[in-house]
Write a protein that holds these residues in place. Structure first.
Motif, PDB file in Angstrom:
ATOM      1  N   THR A  12    -103.936  38.941 -19.780  1.00  0.00           N
ATOM      2  CA  THR A  12    -105.045  39.080 -20.736  1.00  0.00           C
ATOM      3  C   THR A  12    -104.619  38.343 -22.050  1.00  0.00           C
ATOM      4  OG1 THR A  12    -106.569  40.526 -22.171  1.00  0.00           O
ATOM      5  CG2 THR A  12    -104.561  41.400 -21.557  1.00  0.00           C
ATOM      6  N   LYS A  16    -106.469  31.583 -20.788  1.00  0.00           N
ATOM      7  CA  LYS A  16    -107.141  31.449 -19.311  1.00  0.00           C
ATOM      8  C   LYS A  16    -108.456  30.622 -19.626  1.00  0.00           C
ATOM      9  CE  LYS A  16    -107.259  35.547 -17.788  1.00  0.00           C
ATOM     10  NZ  LYS A  16    -106.696  36.285 -18.989  1.00  0.00           N
ATOM     11  N   THR A  17    -109.172  31.282 -20.562  1.00  0.00           N
ATOM     12  CA  THR A  17    -110.735  30.863 -20.801  1.00  0.00           C
ATOM     13  C   THR A  17    -110.595  29.390 -21.746  1.00  0.00           C
ATOM     14  OG1 THR A  17    -111.477  33.305 -20.541  1.00  0.00           O
ATOM     15  CG2 THR A  17    -113.024  31.532 -21.614  1.00  0.00           C
ATOM     16  N   THR A  18    -109.644  29.617 -22.836  1.00  0.00           N
ATOM     17  CA  THR A  18    -109.539  28.211 -23.526  1.00  0.00           C
ATOM     18  C   THR A  18    -109.088  27.157 -22.648  1.00  0.00           C
ATOM     19  OG1 THR A  18    -108.615  29.776 -25.179  1.00  0.00           O
ATOM     20  CG2 THR A  18    -108.167  27.352 -25.509  1.00  0.00           C
ATOM     21  N   ARG A 142    -108.778  40.428 -31.038  1.00  0.00           N
ATOM     22  CA  ARG A 142    -110.239  40.199 -30.210  1.00  0.00           C
ATOM     23  C   ARG A 142    -111.140  41.383 -30.370  1.00  0.00           C
ATOM     24  NH1 ARG A 142    -109.219  36.814 -25.903  1.00  0.00           N
ATOM     25  NH2 ARG A 142    -111.634  37.138 -25.398  1.00  0.00           N
ATOM     26  N   TYR A 144    -113.832  42.885 -27.608  1.00  0.00           N
ATOM     27  CA  TYR A 144    -114.667  42.889 -26.382  1.00  0.00           C
ATOM     28  C   TYR A 144    -116.003  43.656 -26.578  1.00  0.00           C
ATOM     29  CZ  TYR A 144    -110.450  41.067 -24.583  1.00  0.00           C
ATOM     30  OH  TYR A 144    -109.347  40.191 -24.266  1.00  0.00           O
ATOM     31  N   LYS A 182     -97.226  27.734 -25.327  1.00  0.00           N
ATOM     32  CA  LYS A 182     -97.084  26.396 -25.328  1.00  0.00           C
ATOM     33  C   LYS A 182     -98.379  26.189 -25.970  1.00  0.00           C
ATOM     34  CE  LYS A 182     -94.418  24.719 -21.711  1.00  0.00           C
ATOM     35  NZ  LYS A 182     -94.459  23.942 -20.338  1.00  0.00           N
TER      36      LYS A 182
HETATM   37  N1  LIG Z   1    -101.964  27.715 -26.241  1.00  0.00           N
HETATM   38  C1  LIG Z   1    -102.530  28.727 -27.050  1.00  0.00           C
HETATM   39  N2  LIG Z   1    -101.739  28.939 -28.110  1.00  0.00           N
HETATM   40  C2  LIG Z   1    -102.099  30.005 -29.065  1.00  0.00           C
HETATM   41  N3  LIG Z   1    -103.050  30.622 -29.105  1.00  0.00           N
HETATM   42  C3  LIG Z   1    -104.106  30.467 -28.011  1.00  0.00           C
HETATM   43  C4  LIG Z   1    -103.681  29.578 -27.085  1.00  0.00           C
HETATM   44  N4  LIG Z   1    -104.688  29.287 -26.200  1.00  0.00           N
HETATM   45  C5  LIG Z   1    -105.661  30.450 -26.464  1.00  0.00           C
HETATM   46  N5  LIG Z   1    -105.126  30.802 -27.582  1.00  0.00           N
HETATM   47  C6  LIG Z   1    -105.940  32.103 -28.171  1.00  0.00           C
HETATM   48  O1  LIG Z   1    -105.596  33.311 -27.801  1.00  0.00           O
HETATM   49  C7  LIG Z   1    -106.524  34.319 -27.800  1.00  0.00           C
HETATM   50  C8  LIG Z   1    -107.038  34.281 -26.116  1.00  0.00           C
HETATM   51  O2  LIG Z   1    -107.311  33.013 -25.576  1.00  0.00           O
HETATM   52  P1  LIG Z   1    -108.297  33.166 -24.268  1.00  0.00           P
HETATM   53  O3  LIG Z   1    -109.546  33.888 -24.649  1.00  0.00           O
HETATM   54  O4  LIG Z   1    -108.565  31.784 -23.828  1.00  0.00           O
HETATM   55  O5  LIG Z   1    -107.525  33.939 -23.317  1.00  0.00           O
HETATM   56  P2  LIG Z   1    -107.990  34.715 -22.059  1.00  0.00           P
HETATM   57  O6  LIG Z   1    -106.650  34.735 -21.060  1.00  0.00           O
HETATM   58  O7  LIG Z   1    -109.308  34.271 -21.569  1.00  0.00           O
HETATM   59  O8  LIG Z   1    -108.263  36.353 -22.374  1.00  0.00           O
HETATM   60  P3  LIG Z   1    -109.190  37.416 -21.846  1.00  0.00           P
HETATM   61  O9  LIG Z   1    -108.143  38.429 -21.277  1.00  0.00           O
HETATM   62  O10 LIG Z   1    -109.845  37.985 -23.119  1.00  0.00           O
HETATM   63  O11 LIG Z   1    -109.921  36.845 -20.968  1.00  0.00           O
HETATM   64  C9  LIG Z   1    -107.748  33.389 -28.418  1.00  0.00           C
HETATM   65  O12 LIG Z   1    -107.640  33.888 -29.712  1.00  0.00           O
HETATM   66  C10 LIG Z   1    -107.288  32.062 -28.537  1.00  0.00           C
HETATM   67  O13 LIG Z   1    -107.719  31.308 -29.394  1.00  0.00           O
END
Ligand SMILES: Nc1ncnc2c1ncn2[C@@H]1O[C@H](COP(=O)(O)OP(=O)(O)OP(=O)(O)O)[C@@H](O)[C@H]1O
Ligand SMILES: NC(=O)c1ccc[n+]([C@@H]2O[C@H](CO)[C@@H](O)[C@H]2O)c1
Ligand SMILES: [Mg+2]
Length: 203
Positions: A12, A16-18, A142, A144, A182
């Motif tokens: 989490t 991933k989503t980014t 975050r 949810y 990264k």
């Molecule tokens: N490479 C990165 N470096 C720093 N911060 C990041 C990076 N990628 C994403 N973030 C930030 O970290 C947080 C989580 O990103 P994201 O929503 O893409 O993760 P996720 O794995 O999809 O999480 P979730 O468990 O909520 O689905 C967000 O605030 C995002 O802006």
């Protein structure tokens, strides 16, 4: 007609989503399935002996429905793309008599590699990991649909992550690990290049 399924799994807040959203914008004929869209309603989420709603377990998700969604794409990626507003290149359109187009599906979520029926569908499995401190920090920023109650991260989220990660590592499936610390650009470039290599080796 060639079809490729890519898994973007990981902890989490690993990013991933980014990462997925960026890949979807640049990969051709690329559809996406987000595991988070398959969470059950709050009143169907079990409350554990620890008093927490058990969100971070496979039974919190309607996995049957997720499987059916993936199957829908496999059976007819053109129709799936159309109904999800994904633009197709001319080669990937049904009207192309050669049917030479490549179709890509990204499946993205925190419990991708712990569910048997979906284990073998992937042509490539990625896993984004970040350390405890960074994960806890990101998660605390975050909100949810159901906000985390105090103590959820240490009491439920992180312990379940460690448990699932161990199970996944013991299953012996081929997984490419990514360092979620990264930068967004670095991760995107790394995975985009890796996918290009995969496509070259598949064609
Ligand atoms: N490479 C990165 N470096 C720093 N911060 C990041 C990076 N990628 C994403 N973030 C930030 O970290 C947080 C989580 O990103 P994201 O929503 O893409 O993760 P996720 O794995 O999809 O999480 P979730 O468990 O909520 O689905 C967000 O605030 C995002 O802006
Ligand atoms: N999307 C939701 O309904 C929801 C509700 C409560 C908690 N979560 C969290 O989402 C993460 C996976 O992306 C998990 O760690 C859940 O705790 C999601
Ligand atoms: Mg996400």
């Amino acid at each position: 007609k060639m079809k490729i399924i890519i898994g973007i799994g990981g902890v989490t807040n690993g990013g991933k989503t980014t990462l997925t959203n960026r890949l979807v914008q640049t990969l051709p004929n690329c559809c996406v399935v987000h595991q988070d869209d398959f969470f059950k309603k709050t009143d169907q989420i079990e409350v554990g002996e620890d008093g927490f709603r058990q969100w971070d377990v496979i039974t919190a998700l309607d996995m049957e429905s997720m499987v059916n969604t993936v199957k829908g794409w496999q059976e007819n990626p053109v129709k799936f793309a159309r109904s999800h507003g994904v633009n197709l290149s001319p080669e990937a359109e049904e009207s192309n008599p050669e049917n030479t187009g490549l179709h890509i599906l990204i499946v993205e979520g925190f419990l991708l590699y712990n569910y048997k029926p979906l284990l073998d569908i992937y042509d490539k499995r990625y896993f984004l990991a970040i350390p405890y401190e960074e994960c806890k920090r990101r998660r605390s920023t975050r909100t949810y649909t159901i906000p985390d109650p105090p103590g959820l991260f240490d009491g439920h989220v992180w312990p379940m992550y460690l448990k699932h990660r161990k199970e996944m590592e013991n299953s012996g499936d081929c997984i490419e690990y990514l360092d979620g610390r990264k930068s967004r650009d670095e991760l995107y470039n790394e995975v985009y290049e890796s996918i290009q290599n995969l496509l070259l080796n598949n064609s």
